[in-house]
Design a protein around this motif. Structure first.
Motif, short mmCIF file in Angstrom:
data_model
loop_
_atom_site.label_atom_id
_atom_site.label_comp_id
_atom_site.label_asym_id
_atom_site.label_seq_id
_atom_site.Cartn_x
_atom_site.Cartn_y
_atom_site.Cartn_z
N VAL A 58 61.03 -21.34 -42.14
CA VAL A 58 60.68 -22.02 -40.89
C VAL A 58 60.04 -21.04 -39.91
O VAL A 58 60.62 -20.01 -39.59
N CYS A 59 58.85 -21.39 -39.44
CA CYS A 59 58.19 -20.68 -38.35
C CYS A 59 58.42 -21.49 -37.08
O CYS A 59 58.24 -22.72 -37.10
N VAL A 60 58.81 -20.85 -35.99
CA VAL A 60 59.07 -21.57 -34.75
C VAL A 60 57.81 -22.24 -34.21
O VAL A 60 57.90 -23.23 -33.49
N GLU A 61 56.64 -21.73 -34.52
CA GLU A 61 55.38 -22.29 -34.05
C GLU A 61 54.78 -23.32 -34.99
O GLU A 61 54.24 -24.32 -34.56
N HIS A 62 54.85 -23.06 -36.32
CA HIS A 62 54.08 -23.87 -37.28
C HIS A 62 54.90 -24.72 -38.23
O HIS A 62 54.35 -25.36 -39.11
N GLY A 63 56.22 -24.72 -38.09
CA GLY A 63 57.02 -25.64 -38.89
C GLY A 63 57.60 -25.02 -40.15
O GLY A 63 57.76 -23.81 -40.25
N GLU A 64 57.85 -25.89 -41.10
CA GLU A 64 58.61 -25.54 -42.30
C GLU A 64 57.76 -25.56 -43.56
O GLU A 64 56.92 -26.43 -43.73
#
Length: 67
Positions: A58-64
């Protein structure tokens, strides 16, 4: 969260270095066995969870991402 398709990345998803800097043979080998550690869009370190049936990152900016 949204699941991302295979993006055109600016950063290596394993070491976090520029993908344009050249081939990353060590990263390509490890990618077959390990989930990505860095977001290919923004170079942020991702939260990775490895399960017996796969993984999620999971990236906090771009999702999973899932694999």
């Amino acid at each position: 969260m949204t699941e991302l398709a295979e993006p055109t990345t600016a950063w290596c998803d394993r070491c976090g270095e520029s993908a344009a800097a050249g081939p990353h043979p060590g990263c390509a080998t490890a990618r077959a066995l390990e989930p990505p550690r860095y977001c290919g869009h923004c170079r942020r370190r991702m939260k990775v969870q490895v399960l017996p049936v796969g993984w999620s990152a999971v990236c906090v900016e771009h999702g999973e991402l899932r694999g």
